[in-house]
Design an enzyme around this catalytic site. Structure first.
Site, PDB file in Angstrom:
ATOM      1  N   MET A  27       0.600  -1.201  -0.147  1.00  0.00           N
ATOM      2  CA  MET A  27       0.258   0.046   0.246  1.00  0.00           C
ATOM      3  C   MET A  27       1.015   1.302  -0.181  1.00  0.00           C
ATOM      4  O   MET A  27       0.473   2.337   0.693  1.00  0.00           O
ATOM      5  CB  MET A  27      -1.260   0.101   0.901  1.00  0.00           C
ATOM      6  CG  MET A  27      -1.476  -1.234   0.923  1.00  0.00           C
ATOM      7  SD  MET A  27      -3.687  -1.077   2.384  1.00  0.00           S
ATOM      8  CE  MET A  27      -3.119  -0.999   3.540  1.00  0.00           C
ATOM      9  N   HIS A  29       9.265   1.541   3.431  1.00  0.00           N
ATOM     10  CA  HIS A  29      10.245   1.989   4.154  1.00  0.00           C
ATOM     11  C   HIS A  29      10.844   1.100   4.314  1.00  0.00           C
ATOM     12  O   HIS A  29      10.659  -0.474   3.052  1.00  0.00           O
ATOM     13  CB  HIS A  29       9.749   2.196   5.515  1.00  0.00           C
ATOM     14  CG  HIS A  29       8.754   0.670   5.791  1.00  0.00           C
ATOM     15  ND1 HIS A  29       8.747  -0.804   5.944  1.00  0.00           N
ATOM     16  CD2 HIS A  29       7.922  -0.122   6.531  1.00  0.00           C
ATOM     17  CE1 HIS A  29       7.554  -1.298   6.816  1.00  0.00           C
ATOM     18  NE2 HIS A  29       6.886  -0.827   6.484  1.00  0.00           N
ATOM     19  N   MET A  76       8.346  -2.856  12.026  1.00  0.00           N
ATOM     20  CA  MET A  76       8.320  -1.860  11.096  1.00  0.00           C
ATOM     21  C   MET A  76       7.686  -1.674   9.937  1.00  0.00           C
ATOM     22  O   MET A  76       6.074  -2.794   9.771  1.00  0.00           O
ATOM     23  CB  MET A  76       9.474  -1.672   9.486  1.00  0.00           C
ATOM     24  CG  MET A  76      11.283  -1.402  10.325  1.00  0.00           C
ATOM     25  SD  MET A  76      11.913  -1.276   8.925  1.00  0.00           S
ATOM     26  CE  MET A  76      13.420  -0.835   9.458  1.00  0.00           C
ATOM     27  N   GLY A  79      10.997  -2.398   4.979  1.00  0.00           N
ATOM     28  CA  GLY A  79      10.509  -4.018   5.173  1.00  0.00           C
ATOM     29  C   GLY A  79      10.490  -3.833   3.767  1.00  0.00           C
ATOM     30  O   GLY A  79      10.669  -4.871   3.048  1.00  0.00           O
ATOM     31  N   HIS A  80       9.415  -3.025   3.810  1.00  0.00           N
ATOM     32  CA  HIS A  80       9.092  -3.324   1.565  1.00  0.00           C
ATOM     33  C   HIS A  80      10.327  -3.507   1.117  1.00  0.00           C
ATOM     34  O   HIS A  80      10.171  -4.369   0.314  1.00  0.00           O
ATOM     35  CB  HIS A  80       8.755  -1.899   1.325  1.00  0.00           C
ATOM     36  CG  HIS A  80       7.235  -1.625   1.720  1.00  0.00           C
ATOM     37  ND1 HIS A  80       6.475  -0.766   2.287  1.00  0.00           N
ATOM     38  CD2 HIS A  80       6.024  -2.691   2.086  1.00  0.00           C
ATOM     39  CE1 HIS A  80       5.671  -0.391   3.393  1.00  0.00           C
ATOM     40  NE2 HIS A  80       5.222  -1.293   2.623  1.00  0.00           N
TER      41      HIS A  80
HETATM   42  O1  PAF Z   1       0.424  -5.735   3.537  1.00  0.00           O
HETATM   43  C1  PAF Z   1      -0.773  -4.710   2.651  1.00  0.00           C
HETATM   44  O2  PAF Z   1       0.590  -4.051   2.839  1.00  0.00           O
HETATM   45  C2  PAF Z   1      -2.042  -5.207   2.596  1.00  0.00           C
HETATM   46  O3  PAF Z   1      -2.789  -5.448   3.046  1.00  0.00           O
HETATM   47  C3  PAF Z   1      -2.168  -5.683   0.944  1.00  0.00           C
HETATM   48  C4  PAF Z   1      -1.654  -7.328   1.123  1.00  0.00           C
HETATM   49  C5  PAF Z   1      -0.956  -4.680  -0.304  1.00  0.00           C
HETATM   50  C6  PAF Z   1      -3.083  -6.078   0.271  1.00  0.00           C
HETATM   51  O4  PAF Z   1      -4.139  -4.573   0.046  1.00  0.00           O
END
Ligand code: PAF
Length: 282
Positions: free
Chosen positions: A30, A34, A184, A36-37
């Site tokens: 979403m 950070h 995070m 983590g992503h």
């Molecule tokens: O974990 C998230 O950021 C959300 O729940 C996801 C998996 C992107 C679904 O919108």
């Protein structure tokens, strides 16, 4: 890095890649990236020929009184960060294209979604499974990478994939923590300095639980009481402290290899979650 805005163009891109026999890894997000992503993105680039990151603040997974309106966003920064990780495509669709007015379908995983976060966020996981199912159809990935911080989400998605015989490998990524132990999360930006300090009780609780388990404690009720006592020392509201099996999410009275300590608290207006597989080596 390519930025793709519509599901149709995204699928056309995926079809071109698949026609050459190459593979695709997806990281659903979403946004407001950070570290983590970024680790999930690195994992995706290692796992397939092409990495796609979806960036979509999914309205249908937010409850009426939740933080959809104030969810943090920074598209240009996110683009730079994803590009620096070697991501091939950032897929950032509009709400109207993901959910046209006539859309009438939801993907629902029952049972696993009732307890833990499902209890205080009714309908949340239906929103998650619906959007993840759509993303899987649009992006056509061979594998998809999810962080284990949202461990109930992961268990629910794994169930959905198994139940629907979906040929997508779900890759679990360990929790990424700040140096002081806070897991995070994009939502950490909501915390004031004192709230941020109070939030560290989650990591302290995990440390305590790990020590008690190493010392031979097996009764979940005893550890439950101790963890709650520890959390209550800070100005936080406990939503739940649970000891559950990591796949079935059923509560466990006896602590064992599959046990996850899962917690949700509210610090001020911010809801935070954390968890740990207590017997797992770090
Ligand atoms: O974990 C998230 O950021 C959300 O729940 C996801 C998996 C992107 C679904 O919108």
């Amino acid at each position: 890095m390519e930025i793709i805005r519509t599901p149709l163009e995204m699928t056309a891109w995926a079809n071109r890649v698949l026609a050459t026999g190459q593979t695709i890894a997806l990281v659903p997000t979403m946004g407001f990236f950070h570290e983590g992503h970024l680790r999930l993105m690195r994992k995706a680039t290692e796992n397939a020929d092409h990495a796609v990151v979806s960036l979509f603040v999914n309205p249908i997974q937010f409850g009426a009184n939740e933080d959809l309106g104030r969810y943090p966003r920074n598209f240009s920064r996110d683009c730079q960060l994803a590009q620096a990780e070697g991501v091939d495509v950032l897929f950032a669709p509009e709400v109207e294209d993901m959910y046209p007015a006539e859309a009438a379908t939801r993907v629902i995983v029952s049972g696993l979604t009732d307890g833990l976060c499902g209890e205080s966020r009714p309908g949340h996981f239906n929103g998650v499974t619906t959007v993840v199912a759509k993303l899987f159809h649009i992006v056509k990935p061979h594998c998809a990478v999810f962080g284990r911080k949202d461990f109930q989400q992961l268990a629910v998605i794994e169930r959905m994939v198994a139940d629907l015989n979906w040929d997508v490998k779900i890759v679990r990524h360990p929790i990424v923590r700040e140096t002081d132990g806070l897991a995070m999360s994009s939502r950490n930006t909501y915390l004031s300095a004192s709230e941020r300090h109070a939030a560290l009780c989650l990591f302290r609780a995990i440390g305590h639980a790990r020590r008690r388990v190493r010392a031979g404690l097996v009764e979940a009720t005893v550890l439950h009481r101790e963890v709650e006592e520890l959390l209550r020392r800070e100005a936080v509201i406990i939503e739940y402290v649970s000891f559950v099996d990591q796949s079935t999410l059923r509560p466990q009275a006896v602590l064992q290899k599959s046990t996850v300590l899962a917690m949700a608290i509210k610090v001020g207006t911010t809801r935070l979650i954390d968890n740990d597989i207590l017997f797992e080596e770090h």
